[in-house]
Design a protein around this motif. Structure first.
Motif, PDB file in Angstrom:
ATOM      1  N   VAL B 156       9.173  -2.302   6.824  1.00  0.00           N
ATOM      2  CA  VAL B 156       7.911  -2.922   6.364  1.00  0.00           C
ATOM      3  C   VAL B 156       7.750  -2.652   4.864  1.00  0.00           C
ATOM      4  O   VAL B 156       7.460  -3.561   4.077  1.00  0.00           O
ATOM      5  CB  VAL B 156       6.702  -2.360   7.163  1.00  0.00           C
ATOM      6  CG1 VAL B 156       5.385  -2.799   6.544  1.00  0.00           C
ATOM      7  CG2 VAL B 156       6.768  -2.807   8.622  1.00  0.00           C
ATOM      8  N   VAL B 159      10.736  -4.376   2.691  1.00  0.00           N
ATOM      9  CA  VAL B 159      10.565  -5.834   2.539  1.00  0.00           C
ATOM     10  C   VAL B 159       9.434  -6.109   1.540  1.00  0.00           C
ATOM     11  O   VAL B 159       9.570  -6.960   0.648  1.00  0.00           O
ATOM     12  CB  VAL B 159      10.296  -6.502   3.911  1.00  0.00           C
ATOM     13  CG1 VAL B 159       9.797  -7.930   3.746  1.00  0.00           C
ATOM     14  CG2 VAL B 159      11.561  -6.505   4.767  1.00  0.00           C
ATOM     15  N   GLN B 161       8.507  -4.165  -0.845  1.00  0.00           N
ATOM     16  CA  GLN B 161       9.026  -3.783  -2.166  1.00  0.00           C
ATOM     17  C   GLN B 161       9.952  -4.857  -2.724  1.00  0.00           C
ATOM     18  O   GLN B 161       9.922  -5.144  -3.916  1.00  0.00           O
ATOM     19  CB  GLN B 161       9.770  -2.456  -2.028  1.00  0.00           C
ATOM     20  CG  GLN B 161      10.271  -1.896  -3.340  1.00  0.00           C
ATOM     21  CD  GLN B 161      10.839  -0.490  -3.180  1.00  0.00           C
ATOM     22  OE1 GLN B 161      10.338   0.290  -2.374  1.00  0.00           O
ATOM     23  NE2 GLN B 161      11.863  -0.161  -3.934  1.00  0.00           N
ATOM     24  N   TYR B 163       9.762  -7.929  -2.458  1.00  0.00           N
ATOM     25  CA  TYR B 163       8.990  -9.062  -3.006  1.00  0.00           C
ATOM     26  C   TYR B 163       7.921  -8.579  -3.991  1.00  0.00           C
ATOM     27  O   TYR B 163       6.968  -9.292  -4.273  1.00  0.00           O
ATOM     28  CB  TYR B 163       8.381  -9.873  -1.869  1.00  0.00           C
ATOM     29  CG  TYR B 163       9.449 -10.682  -1.161  1.00  0.00           C
ATOM     30  CD1 TYR B 163       9.900 -11.879  -1.706  1.00  0.00           C
ATOM     31  CD2 TYR B 163      10.053 -10.228  -0.002  1.00  0.00           C
ATOM     32  CE1 TYR B 163      10.911 -12.607  -1.110  1.00  0.00           C
ATOM     33  CE2 TYR B 163      11.072 -10.952   0.604  1.00  0.00           C
ATOM     34  CZ  TYR B 163      11.496 -12.128   0.039  1.00  0.00           C
ATOM     35  OH  TYR B 163      12.509 -12.848   0.627  1.00  0.00           O
ATOM     36  N   HIS B 164       8.081  -7.359  -4.469  1.00  0.00           N
ATOM     37  CA  HIS B 164       7.184  -6.764  -5.475  1.00  0.00           C
ATOM     38  C   HIS B 164       5.725  -6.775  -5.026  1.00  0.00           C
ATOM     39  O   HIS B 164       4.811  -6.930  -5.831  1.00  0.00           O
ATOM     40  CB  HIS B 164       7.333  -7.480  -6.825  1.00  0.00           C
ATOM     41  CG  HIS B 164       8.742  -7.547  -7.298  1.00  0.00           C
ATOM     42  ND1 HIS B 164       9.433  -6.437  -7.701  1.00  0.00           N
ATOM     43  CD2 HIS B 164       9.612  -8.585  -7.373  1.00  0.00           C
ATOM     44  CE1 HIS B 164      10.676  -6.782  -8.023  1.00  0.00           C
ATOM     45  NE2 HIS B 164      10.809  -8.078  -7.818  1.00  0.00           N
ATOM     46  N   LEU B 165       5.535  -6.608  -3.716  1.00  0.00           N
ATOM     47  CA  LEU B 165       4.163  -6.488  -3.213  1.00  0.00           C
ATOM     48  C   LEU B 165       3.735  -5.033  -3.372  1.00  0.00           C
ATOM     49  O   LEU B 165       4.580  -4.131  -3.335  1.00  0.00           O
ATOM     50  CB  LEU B 165       4.115  -6.863  -1.729  1.00  0.00           C
ATOM     51  CG  LEU B 165       4.340  -8.335  -1.406  1.00  0.00           C
ATOM     52  CD1 LEU B 165       4.575  -8.513   0.081  1.00  0.00           C
ATOM     53  CD2 LEU B 165       3.155  -9.159  -1.842  1.00  0.00           C
ATOM     54  N   ALA B 166       2.440  -4.813  -3.519  1.00  0.00           N
ATOM     55  CA  ALA B 166       1.954  -3.445  -3.692  1.00  0.00           C
ATOM     56  C   ALA B 166       2.274  -2.636  -2.438  1.00  0.00           C
ATOM     57  O   ALA B 166       1.867  -3.006  -1.336  1.00  0.00           O
ATOM     58  CB  ALA B 166       0.454  -3.469  -3.940  1.00  0.00           C
ATOM     59  N   THR B 167       3.041  -1.559  -2.622  1.00  0.00           N
ATOM     60  CA  THR B 167       3.384  -0.741  -1.454  1.00  0.00           C
ATOM     61  C   THR B 167       2.357   0.369  -1.225  1.00  0.00           C
ATOM     62  O   THR B 167       2.417   1.061  -0.213  1.00  0.00           O
ATOM     63  CB  THR B 167       4.791  -0.122  -1.601  1.00  0.00           C
ATOM     64  OG1 THR B 167       4.888   0.449  -2.900  1.00  0.00           O
ATOM     65  CG2 THR B 167       5.876  -1.155  -1.391  1.00  0.00           C
ATOM     66  N   ASP B 168       1.427   0.546  -2.198  1.00  0.00           N
ATOM     67  CA  ASP B 168       0.355   1.517  -1.952  1.00  0.00           C
ATOM     68  C   ASP B 168      -0.796   0.807  -1.238  1.00  0.00           C
ATOM     69  O   ASP B 168      -1.935   0.806  -1.688  1.00  0.00           O
ATOM     70  CB  ASP B 168      -0.110   2.169  -3.264  1.00  0.00           C
ATOM     71  CG  ASP B 168      -0.405   1.144  -4.341  1.00  0.00           C
ATOM     72  OD1 ASP B 168      -0.189  -0.055  -4.105  1.00  0.00           O
ATOM     73  OD2 ASP B 168      -0.850   1.552  -5.435  1.00  0.00           O
ATOM     74  N   ALA B 210      -9.762   3.396   0.109  1.00  0.00           N
ATOM     75  CA  ALA B 210      -9.693   2.190  -0.715  1.00  0.00           C
ATOM     76  C   ALA B 210     -11.021   1.433  -0.734  1.00  0.00           C
ATOM     77  O   ALA B 210     -11.263   0.601  -1.600  1.00  0.00           O
ATOM     78  CB  ALA B 210      -8.581   1.280  -0.195  1.00  0.00           C
TER      79      ALA B 210
END
Lengths: 179, 443
Positions: B156, B159, B161, B163-168, B210
């Motif tokens: 999860v 994948v 990472q 696509y440069h999606l925020a992993t935090d 968050a």
């Protein structure tokens, strides 16, 4: 394991795989079919042992306010915009000579040609700080400084019809950056 | 409360008190009885007394089930060794493949990355299924299944990472949790249940963080942990009521109790309120709609689970106090959490008093429920927090009153006394659980 449990077991594993492929498919669709925009950035290079090396990308359109001018453009915050709101930020207008770009909740207007969707993470003194989900760019180990020390970094993004953006590539000092 | 039967062999192995490795037969000549055998004997005696089986039959069953002591304990040791070796082996293979993919990430074409990640995960599950269910090696197969579940989580994030999606992003943890929870039940894996519960706790508290304002986010995240602790415990209590789910109850009950007691303990300190609210106690923060929604959903899970629990408790019979004590304690924890969120009092004193009282209820409640349900882990959680709380209050009281050296001496004597009392109480408890412990003179 009974045949029924076996079927459920296979179904759960298939759901996991479909979920992963779903992320891949969604992002690939944006990259293949989305409209292109080039965004100016101010990168920072944090190092995180758990996340791997990446650069944090802060865009010109990250901080928006009626008194802020980004290059030749001017962003106007329309209506009430609060922290946590989803906003639609115009990237260009139908009339190309119109340099006032709208930032509003609810959706873009008819005069907007291309827009990007973001979330307001802070709202203070007339300024809205917005995140677009394209603030991290993962790079190979030891390559983050190249981007951090560059004079000019732009990001070529693809944006789908709903305003969701995906990073296509980085343009560092006017050249496409090869990871 | 329904009394439980010992879960299975591996549980028995886990119930072995910490630091007390059983000696092989003949070496220590200590009194050492297989706890499983002890339990079986007492049940068979009850069956004979109630006329279900004859004396002859009872003797035949006991003889049939009798396992020589040494092979039994040797088997227990091997069980643990197999689990440790298999888990380490499976983790090493998984880590090796993932680090190979990560090291060559940019050099690999997208389709190869995907094939390696998803192919590896699927192959791990397939091998786990074959080894655990087809070939009948549950320990090795279970370890591989656990690795498959961990691999899904890694995928999860990898994948996202790629696509440069925020992993935090806490949502990734929630997706991981949702993906592996059904697997825990289908594969009958306590290890995956523990993993899923842990991921849920981290994911929800991260999501709460968050959703909160900086000034009070610490207090609000802790309040959310109270909701999560209550919800997890309620789910565990409900599992305990159902014969087919009893196996999975332990991780929920222990994690829920641990979380609720730990957070309640933190709230017993006056400083925590002034630290998080920057000196002015309360009235300084606004709670976002997102946080309210998350808190409401988690609290609703507790309420819904308690409703189910209450129904089966009423059917089970017994005194009203016995039926309501556990759900009432869970409700108290949820109310305490919402009091923090609503922060109706200007001063920190009412909160500190409330949480000190709640801590006492939780500590003694956990110990009592552990004894009633024969769950040693719950008793341990209660006793550990009792000692921690006692020590804390002692230090708080004496720090200004007594000379430092005198405070240490008196504290040391008190702790030795508490230790002596606890050791006696623990032995009595183990006897109640049907475990006769070897008297080992090694310290």
């Amino acid at each position: 394991m009974t045949p029924k449990v076996k079927r459920l077991f296979i179904a759960v594993i298939l759901v996991q795989i479909v979920f992963l492929l779903g992320i891949v498919g969604y992002r690939e669709t944006i990259l293949a079919l989305g409209r292109t925009a080039v965004l100016q950035t101010v990168p920072v290079d944090p190092r995180d042992l758990f996340k791997g090396e990446h650069v944090i990308l802060r865009y010109e359109i990250t901080t928006l306010g009626n008194q802020i001018e980004s290059g030749s453009k001017r962003y106007l915050l329309r209506g009430e915009i609060n922290e946590g709101d989803t906003v639609y930020v115009a990237i260009s207008n139908v009339d190309k000579d119109d340099f006032s770009l709208d930032v509003r909740t609810g959706g873009p207007t008819d005069r907007t040609d291309l827009f990007i969707k973001g979330r307001v993470i802070a709202r203070k003194s007339g300024i809205a700080t917005v995140e677009y989900g394209i603030e991290q760019y993962f790079v190979p180990e030891g390559r983050g400084l190249e981007i951090e020390q560059a004079d000019d970094v732009k990001v070529r993004v693809k944006i789908n019809r709903s305003g969701v953006a995906a990073i296509e590539e980085l343009i560092v000092d006017d050249e496409v950056w090869q990871p | 409360m329904t009394s439980e039967t010992p879960n299975n062999d591996s549980d028995q192995a886990n119930n072995q008190p910490l630091g007390e490795t059983p000696e092989p037969a003949g070496q220590g000549a200590d009194v050492q009885i297989d706890p499983r055998h002890n339990w079986l004997k007492s049940r068979i005696n009850q069956w004979r007394e109630s006329g279900l089986i004859s004396g002859e039959q009872s003797e035949a069953i006991i003889k049939f089930e009798e396992v020589p002591e040494a092979p039994f304990r040797l088997g227990m040791r091997f069980n643990r060794l197999i689990v440790i070796l298999s888990t380490l082996g499976a983790i090493l293979i998984g880590a090796g493949i993932i680090s190979f993919v990560a090291a060559n990430w940019q050099g690999l074409p997208a389709i190869a990355k995907l094939a390696l990640l998803i192919g590896g995960q699927t192959a791990t599950y397939w091998a786990a299924y074959q080894i655990q269910f087809v070939r009948g090696f549950p320990k090795v197969g279970g370890a591989l299944m656990f690795t498959g579940a961990a691999w899904f989580g890694a995928n999860v994030f990898l994948v996202a990472q790629s696509y440069h999606l925020a992993t935090d992003n806490p949502d990734l943890m929630i997706w991981w949790f949702l993906g592996i929870l059904p697997l825990a039940y289908l594969a009958r894996s306590k290890a995956i249940t523990v993993m899923a519960v842990g991921i849920a706790v981290v994911g929800v508290s991260w999501k709460a963080a968050a959703q909160t304002d900086d000034a009070a986010s610490g207090l609000l995240v802790m309040a959310m942990l109270l909701f999560v602790g209550a919800a997890i415990y309620s789910i565990g209590a409900n599992h305990l009521r159902r014969e087919n789910l009893k196996f999975y109850a332990g991780p929920y009950l222990v994690a829920g109790a641990l979380l609720a007691i730990f957070v309640t303990y933190l709230f017993t300190f006056d400083d925590i309120f002034s630290d998080f609210s920057r000196g002015s106690v309360t009235k300084t923060w606004e709670v976002s709609g997102g946080y309210f929604a998350l808190g409401a959903v988690v609290s609703a899970i507790s309420v819904a689970t308690l409703a189910l629990f209450g129904r089966s408790a009423i059917r089970a019979g017994g005194s009203l106090t016995k039926k309501l004590a556990e759900p009432a304690t869970v409700v108290l924890v949820v109310i305490a959490g919402w009091l923090i969120v609503a922060h109706p009092f200007e001063s920190s004193v009412p909160y500190v008093v409330e949480f000190n009282l709640l801590l006492l209820v939780l500590i003694f409640g956990t110990i009592t429920l552990g004894i009633v349900n024969k769950r040693e882990a719950l008793v341990n959680v209660g006793i550990i927090f009792f000692v921690i709380d006692l020590s804390t209050r002692y230090i708080e009281l004496t720090i200004d009153m007594l000379d430092t050296s005198l405070a240490f001496i008196v504290g040391g004597i008190l702790l030795l006394g508490v230790g002596y009392g606890m050791e006696r109480a623990r032995r009595k408890l183990l006897v109640q659980f049907g475990i006769t412990e070897a008297v080992n003179h090694d310290s």
